[in-house]
Scaffold this active site. Structure first.
Site, mmCIF file in Angstrom:
data_model
loop_
_atom_site.group_PDB
_atom_site.id
_atom_site.type_symbol
_atom_site.label_atom_id
_atom_site.label_comp_id
_atom_site.label_asym_id
_atom_site.label_seq_id
_atom_site.Cartn_x
_atom_site.Cartn_y
_atom_site.Cartn_z
ATOM 1 N N LYS A 51 45.145 36.722 12.991
ATOM 2 C CA LYS A 51 45.909 37.711 12.221
ATOM 3 C C LYS A 51 45.165 39.045 12.131
ATOM 4 C CE LYS A 51 46.483 36.824 7.804
ATOM 5 N NZ LYS A 51 45.837 35.527 8.012
ATOM 6 N N THR A 82 42.734 40.089 14.029
ATOM 7 C CA THR A 82 42.646 40.617 15.394
ATOM 8 C C THR A 82 43.926 41.353 15.767
ATOM 9 O OG1 THR A 82 41.170 38.805 16.021
ATOM 10 C CG2 THR A 82 42.299 39.959 17.811
ATOM 11 N N ARG A 117 41.365 43.662 4.285
ATOM 12 C CA ARG A 117 40.529 43.151 3.197
ATOM 13 C C ARG A 117 39.074 43.111 3.644
ATOM 14 N NH1 ARG A 117 42.609 37.404 2.262
ATOM 15 N NH2 ARG A 117 42.873 37.561 4.503
ATOM 16 N N LYS A 122 34.735 29.316 8.544
ATOM 17 C CA LYS A 122 35.627 30.252 9.235
ATOM 18 C C LYS A 122 34.876 31.284 10.062
ATOM 19 C CE LYS A 122 39.427 33.474 8.338
ATOM 20 N NZ LYS A 122 40.205 34.184 7.306
ATOM 21 N N ALA A 135 43.986 34.220 -0.463
ATOM 22 C CA ALA A 135 45.427 34.035 -0.667
ATOM 23 C C ALA A 135 45.772 32.640 -1.166
ATOM 24 C CB ALA A 135 46.183 34.315 0.633
ATOM 25 N N PHE A 174 46.024 34.132 5.066
ATOM 26 C CA PHE A 174 46.541 32.828 5.480
ATOM 27 C C PHE A 174 47.975 32.940 6.010
ATOM 28 C CE2 PHE A 174 43.195 31.284 2.398
ATOM 29 C CZ PHE A 174 42.332 30.873 3.383
ATOM 30 N N PHE A 184 45.819 33.388 24.209
ATOM 31 C CA PHE A 184 44.506 32.810 24.461
ATOM 32 C C PHE A 184 44.352 32.601 25.964
ATOM 33 C CE2 PHE A 184 44.175 32.310 20.046
ATOM 34 C CZ PHE A 184 42.958 31.747 19.686
ATOM 35 N N TRP A 214 43.169 40.608 21.915
ATOM 36 C CA TRP A 214 41.834 39.990 21.941
ATOM 37 C C TRP A 214 41.143 40.298 23.263
ATOM 38 C CZ3 TRP A 214 39.314 36.437 25.041
ATOM 39 C CH2 TRP A 214 38.119 35.900 24.531
#
Length: 558
Positions: free
Chosen positions: A72, A74, A95, A106, A274, A302, A383, A411
């Site tokens: 998200k 990214t 954030r 994470k 969140a 999230f 990906f 990415w």
């Protein structure tokens, strides 16, 4: 097998420009900035008071998260870069990362690959000290509270009904439940207590929802810290704590300016989780970005059932913001996990598992379009292991339901990989119908608002309230807090309160164990399932891989 650079290796090979050069893109001068070295600055929002907040807000949210990752942040960074690449004046609003997940499971939260904000080491670690200030203000209030009791307890506080906890910005399960004040009489009154992670502190929520310093102080004053023996609330104002707390936070309330790898502006400020808070960056940061750019790309934590719901029902309602478009991020890998595959099987092409996981994505999209009546597009975050057949299946299934879908490769390619997404977002902002509405009416009783979220957003059948939750609801409505929005504290791993229920489950009941008011933040926190406000570290913490070499260069951060 192809070798890829890690996020931190990519970030460290990037040559940043001085932060004043980034500020020039927003027509900011040295007089608008307070510098933190060469590459970070705080924006003096007082110097922008006369500017109108007219930028279009684009909310980036995601499917229900899995260990496979969704990307998200990214996507936010890549989309911001892509919008600038196609000639739009775009500002990213994110954030600040918490040290808990940075050192836990994470990892960092500054984007990834070639869509990152930098300096990523600073952003992921101490940054400009905002979280330390929030923790200090939180713990000052705790110290003042316990000192008041020790010095005679003139407010007649019931030591068994203290609701305010100390905090630390670290995952430390040992601090969840403690007994303090032990020893001689001078050491305080012995009582059961506990810590929260800093991002769960109400002060974090207050800072992120305050509109200015005056509003911040007023919100701090209203925070409830305990109840008297007569069951009346005791506030930070009763303890005369708001002035000193505001003094600690007067710099932290100013938003931070950094840059992307492509030298575009990013404002990073605040960081409530969140799943246990409202999951959005600060109102001040978002409104500042709206004053400085044509487009503001922001995120909510999230999945859309948590972050987006709270962004729309709490932040937008309080700040009077109407988003122009919503991007729902999904990955082939995560959807296959929702379809039943294990993490070690995700590199295999499996159209059956992928199709079985698609209802999770479609439920999130329908919430945005049918509940909130906002235009939405699905961004398939590419990906390297994704197959053409899998991407084609997601695209076809979305198109069958008239859901816009775009392949995003930010990415791997940075802004160039997000041009198609940027063009779709601009088109939606310009032409799509926007009849933004909330999931519930604040005038409804607390129980009804919770039920609306559970049934409309989660897809559940209903809510079961523990006796203590029913008592708390009645008390809060009696005290005049019944018309506040609700902030659901729920697992991020499922629409339900059971993290093992993947996909898009139905006919489940949400168990509400506890309800309390965050009077300063202006919402009611609803605790469900086993969600905790102090996480723990995994068996192998990310901290084990982080190091610093002799020249001071950090490695292994992500």
């Amino acid at each position: 097998m192809t070798e890829y650079l890690t996020d931190i290796e990519i970030a460290q090979t990037n040559k940043m420009v001085m932060i004043e050069e980034v500020a020039k893109k927003l027509n900011l001068t040295r007089q608008n900035l307070e510098l933190f070295g060469n590459y970070k600055a705080k924006i003096d929002v007082a110097t922008l008071a006369d500017k109108e907040a007219t930028g279009k807000v684009i909310l980036v949210t995601a499917i229900t998260p899995t260990p496979a990752g969704e990307g998200k942040t990214t996507t936010v960074v890549g989309l911001g870069d892509a919008l600038n690449k196609i000639g739009k004046k775009a500002v990213i609003a994110l954030r600040e990362p918490s040290l808990g997940p940075v050192f836990g499971i994470k990892g960092g939260a500054a984007g990834g690959g070639y869509a990152q904000v930098v300096p990523m080491e600073d952003i992921n670690l101490h940054f400009t000290g905002d979280f330390h200030a929030i923790g200090a203000a939180n713990n000052l209030l705790a110290a003042l509270l316990d000192n008041h009791i020790h010095q005679g307890n003139m407010l007649d506080i019931d030591v068994n009904r203290i609701t305010w906890k100390r905090c630390v910005d670290m995952n430390d399960r040992q601090l969840r439940s403690i007994v303090n004040g032990l020893g001689a009489r001078v050491n305080g009154i012995p009582r059961e207590d506990g810590f929260e992670i800093t991002v769960a502190s109400e002060i974090m929520a207050v800072l992120c929802l305050a509109t200015d310093l005056k509003d911040l102080k007023n919100r701090l004053r209203q925070m409830i810290v305990a109840y008297t023996r007569d069951n009346e609330p005791v506030t930070a104002g009763d303890l005369k704590a708001e002035g000193a707390m505001t003094a600690l936070l007067k710099e932290a309330i100013k938003p931070n300016l950094v840059q992307t790898l492509e030298k575009n502006p990013a404002i990073i400020h605040g960081g409530p989780f969140a799943n246990i808070a409202h999951g959005c960056n600060s109102v001040i940061a978002t409104k500042t970005a709206m004053k400085l750019g044509e487009y503001v790309v922001t995120e909510a934590g999230f999945g859309a059932d948590l972050g987006a719901e709270k962004f729309l029902d709490i932040k937008c309602r309080q700040a009077n913001i109407t988003p122009s478009a919503v991007v729902v991020v999904a990955t082939v890998r995560a959807l296959k996990m929702h379809g039943g595959l294990a993490k070690n099987q995700l590199s295999e092409v499996d159209l059956t598992a992928l199709e079985a996981g698609l209802p999770n994505l479609l439920k999130h999209v329908s919430n945005i379009t049918d509940v909130y009546h906002l235009p939405a597009v699905v961004a398939i975050n590419k990906f390297p292991t994704d197959s053409e057949e899998e991407i084609a299946l997601i695209t076809a299934k979305c198109q069958e339901l008239n859901v816009k879908v775009v392949l995003s490769d930010v990415w791997g390619q940075g802004g160039s990989g997000g041009v198609a997404l940027a063009e779709e977002v601009v088109a939606m902002c310009d032409s799509s119908e926007n009849n933004f509405s909330y999931a519930y009416d604040n005038e409804q009783p607390i129980a009804d608002k919770i039920t609306e979220v559970v049934q409309k957003i989660y897809g559940g059948s209903g809510v079961s309230f523990a006796k203590s939750a029913k008592t708390a609801m009645a008390k809060l409505e009696h005290l005049g807090y019944g018309k506040l929005p609700v902030c659901m504290a729920k697992t991020q791993y499922s629409f339900s309160d059971d993290p093992s229920l993947l996909g898009a489950p139905t006919d489940f009941t949400i168990e509400v164990s506890q309800i309390k008011v965050s009077a300063g933040a202006g919402f009611i926190v609803v605790y469900t399932g086993d969600v905790m406000t102090m996480p723990g570290l995994p068996k192998i913490p990310a901290a084990n891989s982080i190091d610093v070499n002799e020249s001071g260069q950090i490695t292994g951060l992500f």
